[in-house]
Write an enzyme that holds these catalytic residues in place. Structure first.
Site, PDB file in Angstrom:
ATOM      1  N   ASP A  10     102.551  18.247 -34.455  1.00  0.00           N
ATOM      2  CA  ASP A  10     101.177  17.665 -34.302  1.00  0.00           C
ATOM      3  C   ASP A  10     100.325  18.190 -35.311  1.00  0.00           C
ATOM      4  O   ASP A  10     100.226  19.326 -35.717  1.00  0.00           O
ATOM      5  CB  ASP A  10     100.674  17.948 -32.827  1.00  0.00           C
ATOM      6  CG  ASP A  10      99.247  17.579 -32.221  1.00  0.00           C
ATOM      7  OD1 ASP A  10      99.497  15.989 -32.145  1.00  0.00           O
ATOM      8  OD2 ASP A  10      98.419  18.109 -32.011  1.00  0.00           O
TER       9      ASP A  10
ATOM     10  N   LYS B 174     103.330  16.684 -52.852  1.00  0.00           N
ATOM     11  CA  LYS B 174     102.687  16.672 -51.371  1.00  0.00           C
ATOM     12  C   LYS B 174     103.710  17.676 -50.531  1.00  0.00           C
ATOM     13  O   LYS B 174     103.220  18.534 -50.020  1.00  0.00           O
ATOM     14  CB  LYS B 174     102.732  15.424 -50.701  1.00  0.00           C
ATOM     15  CG  LYS B 174     102.075  15.676 -49.594  1.00  0.00           C
ATOM     16  CD  LYS B 174     101.655  14.126 -48.643  1.00  0.00           C
ATOM     17  CE  LYS B 174     100.922  14.554 -47.132  1.00  0.00           C
ATOM     18  NZ  LYS B 174     100.642  13.353 -46.382  1.00  0.00           N
TER      19      LYS B 174
ATOM     20  N   GLY C 147     104.258   6.977 -41.460  1.00  0.00           N
ATOM     21  CA  GLY C 147     104.074   7.962 -42.727  1.00  0.00           C
ATOM     22  C   GLY C 147     104.665   9.129 -42.581  1.00  0.00           C
ATOM     23  O   GLY C 147     105.033   9.977 -43.193  1.00  0.00           O
TER      24      GLY C 147
ATOM     25  N   HIS D 263     100.573  20.739 -45.526  1.00  0.00           N
ATOM     26  CA  HIS D 263     100.377  21.499 -44.135  1.00  0.00           C
ATOM     27  C   HIS D 263     102.007  21.396 -43.458  1.00  0.00           C
ATOM     28  O   HIS D 263     102.528  22.242 -42.921  1.00  0.00           O
ATOM     29  CB  HIS D 263      99.716  21.031 -43.208  1.00  0.00           C
ATOM     30  CG  HIS D 263      99.204  19.665 -43.161  1.00  0.00           C
ATOM     31  ND1 HIS D 263      99.227  18.868 -44.275  1.00  0.00           N
ATOM     32  CD2 HIS D 263      99.348  18.675 -42.362  1.00  0.00           C
ATOM     33  CE1 HIS D 263      99.032  17.501 -44.021  1.00  0.00           C
ATOM     34  NE2 HIS D 263      99.124  17.486 -42.640  1.00  0.00           N
TER      35      HIS D 263
ATOM     36  N   TYR E 186      94.447  10.613 -43.896  1.00  0.00           N
ATOM     37  CA  TYR E 186      92.878  11.019 -44.709  1.00  0.00           C
ATOM     38  C   TYR E 186      93.531  11.546 -46.174  1.00  0.00           C
ATOM     39  O   TYR E 186      92.786  11.818 -46.838  1.00  0.00           O
ATOM     40  CB  TYR E 186      92.286  12.070 -43.999  1.00  0.00           C
ATOM     41  CG  TYR E 186      92.085  11.509 -42.565  1.00  0.00           C
ATOM     42  CD1 TYR E 186      90.664  11.167 -42.567  1.00  0.00           C
ATOM     43  CD2 TYR E 186      92.930  11.757 -41.505  1.00  0.00           C
ATOM     44  CE1 TYR E 186      90.236  10.881 -41.037  1.00  0.00           C
ATOM     45  CE2 TYR E 186      92.469  11.503 -40.181  1.00  0.00           C
ATOM     46  CZ  TYR E 186      91.232  11.095 -39.910  1.00  0.00           C
ATOM     47  OH  TYR E 186      90.817  10.681 -38.811  1.00  0.00           O
TER      48      TYR E 186
END
Ligand code: IMP
Length: 202
Positions: A72, A177, A17, A182, A156
């Site tokens: 990360d 998105k 993903g 982020h 999530y």
């Protein structure tokens, strides 16, 4: 007419993903996935996002001989003191899938009244085989919903509603998105560093 070859860039992620999202943030590059290029053993991740991201990019760049990008990332929930944070991929214990992990999170927040404030954090890294690297970060504020909504994204996303939106992250289009996430923000900030390291105009 001569065509200028696009520079090659490897996405160093074993999370499909995430790899898909990072790949589409670099439309001007020939994006390659790590799978099939070289066997890479990433060291166990610690609690420092930036260090983890840089290590993944450096290890993959050395293994493939190509420039690599990695990230990360994690979800920080205010009511849990910022957990699961860098340990988001392992939240709830071994053997869980994405759904198992977000259900564990909903369980942990069962007695916490809305709004359950949270943010996604992403540290992005680029590295070259000769050991040069650069970092950037991005965040996305929002809240944890009381139940899952939507099928898009990963992790999530079904239980996270970005600030200013009425839908969960999993109900947004890919473009929506990428524009607010982020990861979209971190790699937007990293784009110039990638171009500089690869010797291109930003
Ligand atoms: P890591 O960066 O490989 O340690 O994994 C980060 C983990 O945070 C993922 O496995 C997901 O559980 C979660 N995560 C990171 N970014 C996202 C996102 O964009 N949507 C949903 N979950 C995410």
């Amino acid at each position: 007419m001569s065509r200028v070859a696009r520079p090659r860039l490897v996405v160093a992620s074993q999370n499909p993903g995430k790899a898909r999202e990072i790949g589409r943030l670099f439309p001007d590059y020939e994006v390659l996935s790590l799978a099939g290029l070289a066997p890479v053993d990433f060291p166990e991740e610690g609690g420092d996002y930036a260090e983890n991201a840089r290590t993944k990019a450096l290890v993959a760049a050395r293994a493939t001989g190509l420039p690599c990008v990695a990230d990360d990332s994690g979800l920080e929930v205010e009511a849990l003191g910022g957990a699961p944070g860098p340990y988001s991929a392992r939240y709830g214990g071994p053997g869980l899938d994405d759904r198992g992990r977000y259900e564990a999170l909903l369980g942990a927040l069962r007695d916490v009244a809305p709004p359950r404030r949270a943010r996604f954090v992403c540290h992005a890294a680029v590295a070259t085989p000769d050991g040069r690297s650069a970092l950037a970060e991005g965040a996305c504020r929002g809240e944890i919903l009381e139940s899952a909504h939507g099928e898009g994204g990963f992790g999530y996303d079904p239980v996270f509603r970005p600030e200013g939106h009425q839908r969960s992250m999993a109900e947004l289009s890919r473009e929506e998105k990428d524009a607010l996430s982020h990861r979209g923000r971190a790699f937007e900030a990293l784009r110039r560093e990638v171009a500089a390291l690869l010797g291109r105009d930003g």
